[in-house]
Design a protein around this motif. Sequence first.
Motif, PDB file in Angstrom:
ATOM      1  N   ARG A  14      -4.357   9.589  -2.312  1.00 37.56           N
ATOM      2  CA  ARG A  14      -5.795   9.778  -1.059  1.00 37.56           C
ATOM      3  C   ARG A  14      -5.905   9.343   0.464  1.00 37.56           C
ATOM      4  O   ARG A  14      -6.162   9.664   1.672  1.00 37.56           O
ATOM      5  CB  ARG A  14      -6.509   9.418  -1.860  1.00 37.56           C
ATOM      6  CG  ARG A  14      -8.075  10.035  -1.240  1.00 37.56           C
ATOM      7  CD  ARG A  14      -9.105   9.877  -1.880  1.00 37.56           C
ATOM      8  NE  ARG A  14      -9.220  10.397  -3.433  1.00 37.56           N
ATOM      9  CZ  ARG A  14      -9.428  11.784  -3.198  1.00 37.56           C
ATOM     10  NH1 ARG A  14      -9.876  12.276  -3.122  1.00 37.56           N
ATOM     11  NH2 ARG A  14      -9.401  13.076  -4.684  1.00 37.56           N
ATOM     12  N   PRO A  15      -5.815   7.802   0.440  1.00 33.32           N
ATOM     13  CA  PRO A  15      -5.835   7.074   1.634  1.00 33.32           C
ATOM     14  C   PRO A  15      -4.771   8.205   2.822  1.00 33.32           C
ATOM     15  O   PRO A  15      -5.589   8.249   3.904  1.00 33.32           O
ATOM     16  CB  PRO A  15      -5.643   5.779   1.490  1.00 33.32           C
ATOM     17  CG  PRO A  15      -5.362   5.484  -0.036  1.00 33.32           C
ATOM     18  CD  PRO A  15      -5.538   6.684  -0.824  1.00 33.32           C
ATOM     19  N   VAL A  16      -3.255   8.471   2.254  1.00 29.84           N
ATOM     20  CA  VAL A  16      -2.401   9.129   3.022  1.00 29.84           C
ATOM     21  C   VAL A  16      -3.210  10.271   4.106  1.00 29.84           C
ATOM     22  O   VAL A  16      -2.681  10.442   4.563  1.00 29.84           O
ATOM     23  CB  VAL A  16      -1.128   9.283   2.351  1.00 29.84           C
ATOM     24  CG1 VAL A  16      -0.725   9.532   3.511  1.00 29.84           C
ATOM     25  CG2 VAL A  16      -0.735   7.707   1.867  1.00 29.84           C
ATOM     26  N   HIS A  17      -3.305  11.460   2.487  1.00 29.53           N
ATOM     27  CA  HIS A  17      -3.938  12.445   2.815  1.00 29.53           C
ATOM     28  C   HIS A  17      -4.959  12.765   3.839  1.00 29.53           C
ATOM     29  O   HIS A  17      -5.283  13.203   4.954  1.00 29.53           O
ATOM     30  CB  HIS A  17      -4.608  12.843   1.369  1.00 29.53           C
ATOM     31  CG  HIS A  17      -5.246  14.518   2.074  1.00 29.53           C
ATOM     32  ND1 HIS A  17      -4.630  15.560   1.841  1.00 29.53           N
ATOM     33  CD2 HIS A  17      -6.861  14.492   1.104  1.00 29.53           C
ATOM     34  CE1 HIS A  17      -5.246  16.689   1.742  1.00 29.53           C
ATOM     35  NE2 HIS A  17      -6.741  15.882   1.369  1.00 29.53           N
ATOM     36  N   GLU A  18      -6.666  10.604   3.180  1.00 28.02           N
ATOM     37  CA  GLU A  18      -7.366  11.024   4.355  1.00 28.02           C
ATOM     38  C   GLU A  18      -7.020  10.834   5.428  1.00 28.02           C
ATOM     39  O   GLU A  18      -7.550  11.422   6.445  1.00 28.02           O
ATOM     40  CB  GLU A  18      -8.431  10.153   3.266  1.00 28.02           C
ATOM     41  CG  GLU A  18      -9.339  10.800   2.604  1.00 28.02           C
ATOM     42  CD  GLU A  18      -9.927   9.904   1.246  1.00 28.02           C
ATOM     43  OE1 GLU A  18      -9.550   8.559   2.113  1.00 28.02           O
ATOM     44  OE2 GLU A  18     -10.223   9.972   0.834  1.00 28.02           O
ATOM     45  N   TRP A  19      -5.909  10.021   5.781  1.00 25.70           N
ATOM     46  CA  TRP A  19      -5.320   9.840   7.287  1.00 25.70           C
ATOM     47  C   TRP A  19      -4.729  11.356   7.938  1.00 25.70           C
ATOM     48  O   TRP A  19      -5.495  11.618   9.195  1.00 25.70           O
ATOM     49  CB  TRP A  19      -4.696   8.534   6.771  1.00 25.70           C
ATOM     50  CG  TRP A  19      -4.047   8.088   8.396  1.00 25.70           C
ATOM     51  CD1 TRP A  19      -5.086   6.840   9.182  1.00 25.70           C
ATOM     52  CD2 TRP A  19      -2.465   8.516   9.610  1.00 25.70           C
ATOM     53  NE1 TRP A  19      -4.016   7.440  10.564  1.00 25.70           N
ATOM     54  CE2 TRP A  19      -2.800   7.608  10.481  1.00 25.70           C
ATOM     55  CE3 TRP A  19      -1.646   9.431   8.292  1.00 25.70           C
ATOM     56  CZ2 TRP A  19      -1.541   7.503  11.412  1.00 25.70           C
ATOM     57  CZ3 TRP A  19      -0.895   9.770   9.764  1.00 25.70           C
ATOM     58  CH2 TRP A  19      -0.440   8.639  10.305  1.00 25.70           C
TER      59      TRP A  19
ATOM     60  N   ASP B 243       0.907  -1.134   0.221  1.00 31.21           N
ATOM     61  CA  ASP B 243       0.083   0.348  -0.153  1.00 31.21           C
ATOM     62  C   ASP B 243       1.467   1.064   0.168  1.00 31.21           C
ATOM     63  O   ASP B 243       2.415   1.108   0.006  1.00 31.21           O
ATOM     64  CB  ASP B 243      -0.941   0.113   1.066  1.00 31.21           C
ATOM     65  CG  ASP B 243      -0.166   0.039   2.568  1.00 31.21           C
ATOM     66  OD1 ASP B 243       0.689   1.091   2.527  1.00 31.21           O
ATOM     67  OD2 ASP B 243      -0.799  -0.480   3.284  1.00 31.21           O
TER      68      ASP B 243
ATOM     69  N   PHE C 284       1.142   3.478   2.395  1.00 32.00           N
ATOM     70  CA  PHE C 284       1.671   3.761   3.615  1.00 32.00           C
ATOM     71  C   PHE C 284       2.584   3.521   3.390  1.00 32.00           C
ATOM     72  O   PHE C 284       3.804   4.182   4.162  1.00 32.00           O
ATOM     73  CB  PHE C 284       0.876   3.554   4.577  1.00 32.00           C
ATOM     74  CG  PHE C 284      -0.107   4.588   4.920  1.00 32.00           C
ATOM     75  CD1 PHE C 284      -0.427   5.322   5.628  1.00 32.00           C
ATOM     76  CD2 PHE C 284      -1.390   3.617   3.665  1.00 32.00           C
ATOM     77  CE1 PHE C 284      -1.457   6.235   5.438  1.00 32.00           C
ATOM     78  CE2 PHE C 284      -2.473   4.641   4.395  1.00 32.00           C
ATOM     79  CZ  PHE C 284      -2.566   5.562   4.948  1.00 32.00           C
TER      80      PHE C 284
ATOM     81  N   ARG D 170      -3.842  10.077  -7.385  1.00 32.94           N
ATOM     82  CA  ARG D 170      -4.740   9.811  -6.254  1.00 32.94           C
ATOM     83  C   ARG D 170      -4.250   8.757  -5.723  1.00 32.94           C
ATOM     84  O   ARG D 170      -5.604   8.238  -5.023  1.00 32.94           O
ATOM     85  CB  ARG D 170      -5.511   9.061  -7.851  1.00 32.94           C
ATOM     86  CG  ARG D 170      -5.663  10.470  -8.708  1.00 32.94           C
ATOM     87  CD  ARG D 170      -6.726   9.729  -9.807  1.00 32.94           C
ATOM     88  NE  ARG D 170      -5.537   8.702 -10.951  1.00 32.94           N
ATOM     89  CZ  ARG D 170      -5.517   8.202 -11.620  1.00 32.94           C
ATOM     90  NH1 ARG D 170      -6.943   8.347 -11.820  1.00 32.94           N
ATOM     91  NH2 ARG D 170      -4.972   7.607 -12.575  1.00 32.94           N
TER      92      ARG D 170
END
Length: 113
Positions: A79-84, A9, A11, A76
């Motif tokens: 996005r999961p890193v940004h949201e976290w 992933d 991260f 894109r």
Amino acid sequence: MARAATTSDAFNAIAEPQRRDILALLRAGERPVTDLAQELGMSQPRASKHLRVLREVGLVRVREAGKQRLYGLDARGLRPVHEWAGGFERFWNESFDRLDTYVQDLKQTRPEE
């Protein structure tokens, strides 16, 4: 708990500082691996390995341009890193608000010199 492979992933992929450096360089636009390697002071094979990991997790795209392969950022995948990380924004805002209130209270309780 065992740590997942770095290719699992975004991260894990960006946990490696040199991969973050590559992503930072790609913000400016597409680059061939040789330019990235030279800019970062690493060998071309090492840069290629990092790019492969970044490509596998969807942070980098590649396209053929003549004899070269150009690598570009695909943000894109971040996005999961940004949201976290964005989840901590409220914490920091509240902390700074408390600090500001504390400083204002100090100013009001101190006698003028």
